[in-house]
Write a protein that holds these residues in place. Structure first.
Motif, PDB file in Angstrom:
ATOM      1  N   ASP B 222      -0.876  -5.133  -2.993  1.00  0.00           N
ATOM      2  CA  ASP B 222      -0.004  -4.152  -2.337  1.00  0.00           C
ATOM      3  C   ASP B 222       0.645  -4.696  -1.075  1.00  0.00           C
ATOM      4  O   ASP B 222       1.463  -4.025  -0.463  1.00  0.00           O
ATOM      5  N   THR B 251       2.580  -3.116   4.005  1.00  0.00           N
ATOM      6  CA  THR B 251       2.524  -3.006   2.547  1.00  0.00           C
ATOM      7  C   THR B 251       3.938  -2.977   1.986  1.00  0.00           C
ATOM      8  O   THR B 251       4.919  -2.792   2.702  1.00  0.00           O
ATOM      9  N   ASN B 334       3.907  -1.415 -10.799  1.00  0.00           N
ATOM     10  CA  ASN B 334       4.677  -1.065  -9.608  1.00  0.00           C
ATOM     11  C   ASN B 334       5.975  -0.404 -10.037  1.00  0.00           C
ATOM     12  O   ASN B 334       6.666  -0.903 -10.925  1.00  0.00           O
ATOM     13  N   SER B 347       2.409   2.159  -6.681  1.00  0.00           N
ATOM     14  CA  SER B 347       1.678   1.119  -7.387  1.00  0.00           C
ATOM     15  C   SER B 347       0.337   1.645  -7.828  1.00  0.00           C
ATOM     16  O   SER B 347      -0.265   2.513  -7.205  1.00  0.00           O
ATOM     17  N   ASN B 386      -2.620   5.768   0.296  1.00  0.00           N
ATOM     18  CA  ASN B 386      -3.363   4.851  -0.562  1.00  0.00           C
ATOM     19  C   ASN B 386      -4.740   5.447  -0.837  1.00  0.00           C
ATOM     20  O   ASN B 386      -5.411   5.929   0.070  1.00  0.00           O
TER      21      ASN B 386
END
Lengths: 450, 988
Positions: B222, B251, B334, B347, B386
């Motif tokens: 990432d 990221t 992705n 992702s 995330n």
């Protein structure tokens, strides 16, 4: 400027202004345990109770190391450790004692007890949750414990002395400037001051303590009868000061009872409860790890029929040698289980101290009579030796040897009477040390903090 | 209508001209929306629409600048043109990189005054696919010493930037992801405690749990780039948490344009890097072994009988345990794209990494959504989100006292004893420990599971925009929240448990950590003559809240895992709360790219300090002089010549709890009491302070085909904290932490990059780097003392003035002082990175060497004790005594001392090697129409070759985990692995 910017700027501006505390950091209190600060001032009655229990608990610390080291040098026992021969070489004089070595377990413990007692007094003085009489009770109890602990410490070190003053105990920076060492006489005077201050305070302490007295103090659990324990310790101090008159006076105020049971006296109690201690002097019979075996001359030099031998020692299945030292047939067995109590001081010692005080003040008959109390209780016939001061002194030391076996007396007794040369040496290259050297860490500290 | 005409008239009066045009991606001619089009030298600007078109009025004689995230900026002279169509290249050039200089500002790398290492995605994960982030950094950061603690699945890597930064506090850098500080703690699991491997005798916390560190959760795939701020000079704006440096991670984010879908799949194989071997036995060797040594539980007669029974058969225990070759799979999807207002990057990753031992392994699932929204041309918001789930099963390795740790025990098992599971399901007990390691492998668990969410938001508002000035507000906020669950379980029927008072042990730990972060900065950019100025001020606030609970049961009911079924139950509950605030001021100036400088000052408050209201200030200053921008040095040969100087200070906050003196609980006669402690806190604690002076020069020659970066630094840590041993007569043994001295790290970093070949179809870029560091204690106010963890005479670290704190010490004692041996830190490290591109093939290779690092190595000692080293019966000096009995075994020979165990662990390692093939677009179109737009195939390997004389599974090893001191104690860790991959990546 468009409206979004105005709104956003306004919003952020308001939120920043309404929370000036954004730049403040809270004082975060220790979330896991109470801190020392919590008892330094305005302690609650409950906290005072817990500190009292805590001091009773930690006053037990150090006793095994104290008995073991003094008992080894005093040729009462040998710690026959399989994995470390220093317990029967270095401590018996093959080399000088390592001042940074393994024989100082008692030193830290007794000094920690003194500090804990001191902080207990402070905590009581800085609160209104207990009465003035209860504060005096705390002071009386704590100072008595301090005197007991520091006398043991001082006797180990003798001329090396002990630190007899504190700087401010609660400020860590000041811990870097420890007080000075006093010599032996100064140390004894310090212990006497502590015990006498304790006694005075106990006299002002009313009918009961502000904290629970645990089971080991049964019979000594009020200020009035705890003062009799205080006087027993005061008599010990006077004995080391050779203040025979003072010793007599103290004994008279103690729980000395020439016709009562010799076992009377406070004890340290132990249990297997989680968080509690078990008896550190308990050992199973016939272990091979690191047993305390009885020095080989102790049993043969006892009079036939002395019941104290069987009460305190046990014959091993396999005699135990320690290095080149001849095998001991006996090992220590004074405590039947790991929850058996350990005596702090008992009537038996008071009777012996009474005998000594009478002897030293030339009341030989009183001395002989007192010694006969001990002899009778040990299953022996009355004393039949010469009725001279010298002979009675020999008898006194002998009775102390067996009555107070492995309880931190023999080495000091022989030293008091300049008889260290009479202690039996197991090997030709052994020596009998007169005192423990000052711990290396203390020597280093005094170099750095002259 | 009148107004419009007047407006136009006004513009015409200023001789402005209306320019229109379209911006496209140079690679595929797709339109680029959201590109910023601005007039050079002013703050006038616009952005392209969804079709990539723009319209702007330009004063005559001015140029237009086209910029967009991920693309190289382009400047176009307008001249007489009224239509300008521009193609932007996707960003690959190093020189246009930006690096951070403040908490809300960055600078072109060519103007930077610090040696900041930048690791881009391509370098990080472009070659091979290391499973953990820190793992992926190895060999790629000049000035860093990055060492794996063991090869156990789940990671556990320590990163030390420019030497060590503390003696007792954490020496791991601070990790900042998308502007938000994240947690990188290690949590003890209890696996090393008395009931389990018994590595430590304590029943509670253990220093030898072989724990992972939490940065391993981050999916390296990432990451767009990492900036490594190696010391206080570069990291000063991070204040009291930055002594060990800061790693700033950005990221990947979406780019405006067509939606791109990338699916990639790696399939690989892991295998042990090496085995140490096990020698064969005969009766003569058995006699020699038992005369000289022998091990408990067996006599020479037993061995001879067992050898005879084996009848020539042998069992290779290293291969039986560590010989698996599991299949590793990584799958990533992705999806990214966006328009002029909104950009997105989504992702998903699945990593599966089984271990080389059965029933061990690691798995990670992560999803990420990065979203950027422009509300208008002044307000933009970026959000990163995330979620990670990771699981590991690590079994037991490392130190041991119970016959549990696998590597430790197989070091002792002679190869003629058969300990494999019998057909009836039983495990024969091995006499030495009373335990069978196969039973441990098959029946016990050491599990970890983490669920973690990382959130951050980044708001930018242009509050005032004028001709020559801009006032911006930047607000960054975020949080890191995770729960970490550990379960260590040994059933009651396992042999060694049967010998315990209460057989069967289970420990369940749950850690919850919440870290929240908020910063707000105002930045004012303005101009005085030819000097660009940027003034920045703001505040930072963060809070950490941590809660650890565990329950341990011993004497479990048969087949029960719940610790509450135990006869003996132990609990713990531990809270930790920290608050920190800071204010920061930063002033930058840039005179025509000739002189670039900054000064700054940060003040911090922390609840970890003794005084929570006191501000601690940390200054910084730097200057870069770009000589090539001056007229006197304007040649084609020298493209960049930039001396640079930087200075900065940072802090290291005390460990939680060090300011407190806590009452201990005690029990007597069933009553609870309180006692004052024998170790006291220090209510006056202040942070450790690091100060760094850095000087260097950046050189670019021959059209920047040769680039040199040379840096010298001195990083000194003042008033480092150490426990302070007190006069025992005071009744206190020590103060938990006290400022006792200073130490310095001095080092050099050199990086030389050559674009050896630069042709259309062939390019070769090689980077050679060298770095070293030397640590010395310059002031010590306490007597010399051992520090850190270690195994006594096998080597310990020690604080001694004038010496390195990471040097090993041990026997013999001379004049009461232990002898000093070599250092655990390397003398120097070098790396060589080569990237070769030929037509559709990419080939890359990374070599790395660490020289002069020494370990306290017990691997050989253990095998010698077991009689299993391959050279056991050899006699190197010909004196008739076999090698182990001739001084290699601890305590066997009088001449034997620590020098035997402090061993050179230098190595040369091929870290990464790969070759990729990009399938031609023409072929894809023919075969798949427009479905597959791009495809890439490759093979790669991680750590395939290690050249070393070291005796151990890996010269990188640390039994005690991440520590400033005591790293490099190597005691039969989980063997390190090498990985080989096949890669496939498809663009849709």
């Amino acid at each position: 400027m468009n409206k979004y910017i105005k709104l956003a700027t306004l919003g952020i501006g308001i939120s920043l202004m309404s929370s000036c505390s954004l730049l403040e950091v809270d004082k975060i209190l220790e979330p896991n345990n109470p801190t020392v600060e919590s008892i330094e001032s305005n302690a609650t009655a409950n906290q005072i109770s817990q500190l009292g229990i805590g001091l009773q608990s930690t006053a037990r610390n150090g006793i095994a190391a104290f008995y073991e080291t003094s008992g080894s040098i005093g040729r009462e026992i040998i710690r026959s450790a399989s994995t470390d021969n220093r317990y029967f070489s270095e401590i018996l004089g093959t080399v000088d004692i390592d001042p940074a070595g393994i024989f100082y377990g008692w030193y830290g413990s007794y000094n920690a007890t003194r500090r804990r007692a001191e902080l207990f007094i402070r905590s009581a003085d800085n609160t209104n949750s207990i009465t003035a009489a209860q504060k005096a009770g705390v002071r009386g109890f704590a100072k008595t414990i301090q005197a007991y602990a520091m006398l043991n410490c001082l006797n180990m070190l003798q001329s090396s002395g002990i630190r007899t003053s504190f700087t401010d105990l609660s400020a860590p920076g000041d811990l870097l400037k420890p007080g000075k060492f006093s010599d032996y006489a100064g140390g004894l005077a310090y212990c006497k001051t502590l015990i006498d201050e304790g006694n005075t305070a106990l006299g002002q302490a009313g009918a009961s303590f502000a904290f629970p007295m645990t089971a080991g103090w049964a019979g000594f659990n009020t200020p009035a009868n705890f003062a009799r324990f205080n006087r027993a310790i005061a008599a010990r101090i006077a004995m080391y000061q050779k203040d025979w008159a003072g010793m007599n006076t103290a004994l008279n105020q103690s729980f000395l009872n020439l016709s009562g049971p010799l076992s009377t006296g406070p004890v340290f109690t132990f249990s297997t409860t989680a968080g509690d201690l078990t008896n550190p002097l308990f050992q199973n019979r016939n272990t091979d790890g690191a047993p305390w075996v009885v020095q080989v001359r102790v049993v043969p030099e006892a009079e036939a029929g002395d019941t104290r031998i069987a009460a305190k020692m046990s014959r091993r299945n396999n005699p135990r040698a320690s290095g080149n030292i001849a095998a001991s047939e006996f090992e220590v067995f004074m405590y039947p289980s790991n929850t058996s109590p350990i005596s702090i001081i008992r009537n038996e010692e008071l009777v012996l101290m009474y005998a000594e005080a009478q002897l030293q003040t030339n009341n030989l008959v009183n001395a002989e009579n007192a010694l006969n109390i001990i002899r009778t209780s040990a299953g022996l016939r009355a004393y039949a030796g010469a009725k001279t001061a010298a002979a009675l002194t020999d008898e006194l030391l002998k009775q102390r040897r067996y009555s107070l076996f492995f309880e931190g007396h023999r080495w000091f007794d022989m030293r008091r009477y300049n008889r260290l040369g009479d202690l039996p040496k197991d090997l030709a290259n052994h020596r009998v040390f007169a005192e423990m050297p000052r711990p290396q860490s203390e020597v280093d500290w005094d170099v750095r903090n002259p | 209508m009148v107004l419009v005409i007047l407006g136009l008239a006004g513009q015409l009066f200023a001789q402005d001209k209306l320019v229109t045009g379209k911006v496209t991606n140079s690679q595929d001619d797709s339109p680029l929306p959201g590109v910023t089009v601005s007039v050079k030298g002013s703050t006038q600007g616009t952005t392209t629409d969804s079709q990539g078109s723009f319209k702007i009025s330009v004063p005559s004689g001015k140029s237009l600048i086209f910029s967009s995230v991920g693309f190289t900026q382009k400047t176009v002279q307008v001249g007489s043109q009224t239509t300008i169509n521009v193609k932007l290249d996707e960003n690959t050039s190093d020189l246009e990189e930006v690096v951070v200089t403040g908490l809300a500002s960055s600078i072109k790398r060519s103007n930077a005054a610090n040696a900041i290492s930048v690791v881009k995605a391509e370098q990080l994960t472009g070659t091979t696919k290391p499973p953990y982030l820190d793992n992926a950094m190895q060999g790629k950061v000049v000035g860093a010493n990055i060492v794996a603690n063991s090869g156990a699945p789940g990671g556990g890597i320590s990163v030390r930037l420019r030497g060590i930064s503390s003696i007792n506090l954490s020496t791991e850098p601070l990790y900042v992801i998308d502007g938000v500080i994240i947690d990188n703690s290690q949590f003890n699991t209890g696996a090393g405690s008395r009931a389990f491997s018994g590595a430590t005798t304590t029943s509670n916390v253990s220093s030898q749990d072989q724990a992972t560190n939490r940065v391993a959760d981050i999916n390296p795939a990432d990451i767009e780039s990492m900036e490594i701020l190696k010391g206080p000079a570069a990291a000063a704006m991070y204040g009291t948490r930055a002594n060990a440096g800061v790693i700033v991670i950005t990221t990947k984010r979406g780019k405006a344009g067509e939606t791109k879908i990338n699916l990639s799949q790696d399939i690989g194989v892991a295998q042990a890097q090496r085995f140490l071997g096990s020698s064969n036995w005969n009766d003569k060797k058995i006699d020699t072994f038992f005369e000289g040594y022998g091990i408990g539980g067996y006599t020479a007669e037993d061995y001879k009988r067992l050898l005879k029974e084996a009848n020539g058969r042998t069992w290779d225990y290293e291969k039986l345990f560590f010989g698996e070759t599991p299949i590793i799979t990584n799958t990533r999807l992705n999806i990214s794209g966006g328009n002029d207002k909104t950009r997105f990057f989504i992702s998903g990753g699945l990593n599966s990494e089984p271990g080389i031992m059965q029933r061990t392994g690691y798995g990670r699932r992560s999803i990420r959504l990065n979203l950027d929204q422009k509300f208008n041309d002044r307000i933009s918001l970026g959000v990163s989100s995330n979620f990670i789930n990771s699981n590991s099963s690590r079994s037991f390795t490392g130190n041991d006292n119970n016959g549990v740790a696998i590597g430790y025990n197989i070091a002792y098992i002679p190869n003629f004893i058969d300990l494999t599971q019998r057909p009836d399901g039983t495990y024969p007990v091995w006499g030495y420990t009373g335990q069978n390691p196969f039973e441990i492998r098959d029946k016990t668990d050491n599990l970890e599971s983490t669920n973690r969410t990382l959130q951050s938001a980044n708001l930018n508002i242009d509050i005032i925009r004028k001709e020559n000035s801009l006032l911006k507000l930047n607000v960054v906020g975020g949080l890191d929240y995770f729960t970490n669950e550990n379960e260590v379980y040994v059933p009651d029927y396992v042999a060694y448990q049967q010998q315990r008072a209460n057989p069967g042990a289970s420990r369940v730990s749950k850690s919850r950590a919440l870290y929240s972060y908020l910063q707000s900065f105002l930045t004012y950019s303005w101009k005085v003559g030819k000097v660009d100025l940027q003034t920045q001020a703001g505040a930072v606030r963060n809070i950490r809240d941590f809660d650890l609970t565990w329950v341990q049961g011993e004497g479990l009911l048969p087949n029960q895992r719940n610790p509450l079924t135990g006869a003996v139950r132990v609990f713990d509950q531990f809270f930790q709360k920290t608050q920190e605030v800071a204010v920061d001021f930063n002033q930058e100036f840039n005179w025509n790219d000739k002189l670039i400088g900054r000064v700054g000052y940060r003040m911090d408050r922390s609840s970890l300090n003794g005084d929570n209201t006191k501000w601690y200030g940390f200054p910084r200053a730097s200057l870069a002089i770009n000589l090539t921008k001056f007229d006197f040095l304007n040649t084609d040969k020298i493209n960049l010549l930039k001396p640079r100087f930087a200075f900065g200070q940072t802090g290291g906050v005390p460990a939680f709890g060090d300011i407190y003196s806590t009452l201990d609980a005690t029990i007597i006669g069933g009553q609870l009491g309180s006692v004052t402690p024998t170790t006291v806190g220090n209510g006056g604690l202040a942070p450790e302070r690091a100060q760094e002076i850095e000087a260097g020069v950046d050189v670019g020659l021959f059209g920047n085909r040769l680039n040199l970066e040379l840096t010298f630094y001195n990083k000194t840590i003042f008033d480092f904290l150490n426990p302070y041993t007190l006069s025992p007569g005071s009744g206190v043994t020590s103060i938990k932490a006290f400022a006792v001295g200073d130490f310095e790290n001095v080092g050099t970093e050199i990086s030389l990059t050559g674009k050896v070949i630069e042709k259309k179809d062939l390019s070769l870029v090689t980077t050679l780097a060298f770095w070293n560091n030397k640590t010395t204690i310059t002031r010590l106010t306490i007597p010399e003392t051992f520090a850190g963890f270690g195994f006594g005479a096998f080597g310990r670290n020690r604080l001694r003035q004038g010496a390195s704190p990471t040097a090993w010490y041990g026997t013999p004692n001379v004049n009461g002082q232990p002898t000093q041996y070599a250092d655990a830190q390397p003398k120097y490290q070098m790396s060589l990175n080569t990237v070769l591109k030929w037509k559709n093939f990419d080939f890359s290779m990374l070599w790395h060497t660490s020289q002069g690092n020494h370990n306290s190595n017990l691997n050989q000692e253990l095998r010698d004790e077991g009689g299993n080293t391959l050279d056991w019966m050899e006699d190197s000096d010909g004196d008739g005594i076999v090698n182990p009995l001739d001084g290699r075994l601890f305590g066997i020979n009088a001449s034997n001392n620590t020098s035997v165990f402090v061993q050179d662990a230098s190595y040369i390692r091929l870290r990464e090697i790969a070759v990729y093939y990009t399938v031609p677009k023409s072929f894809l179109q023919g075969a798949f129409g427009k479905v597959i737009k791009g495809a890439k195939l490759g093979i790669s390997a991680q750590n395939p070759i290690t050249i070393t004389n070291y005796f151990g599974y890996d010269p990188e090893s640390s039994n005690f985990g991440n520590r400033a001191l005591g790293f490099g104690v190597d005691l039969t860790p989980y063997p390190s692995v090498k990985r080989t991959f096949f890669h496939l990546s498809l663009d849709f």
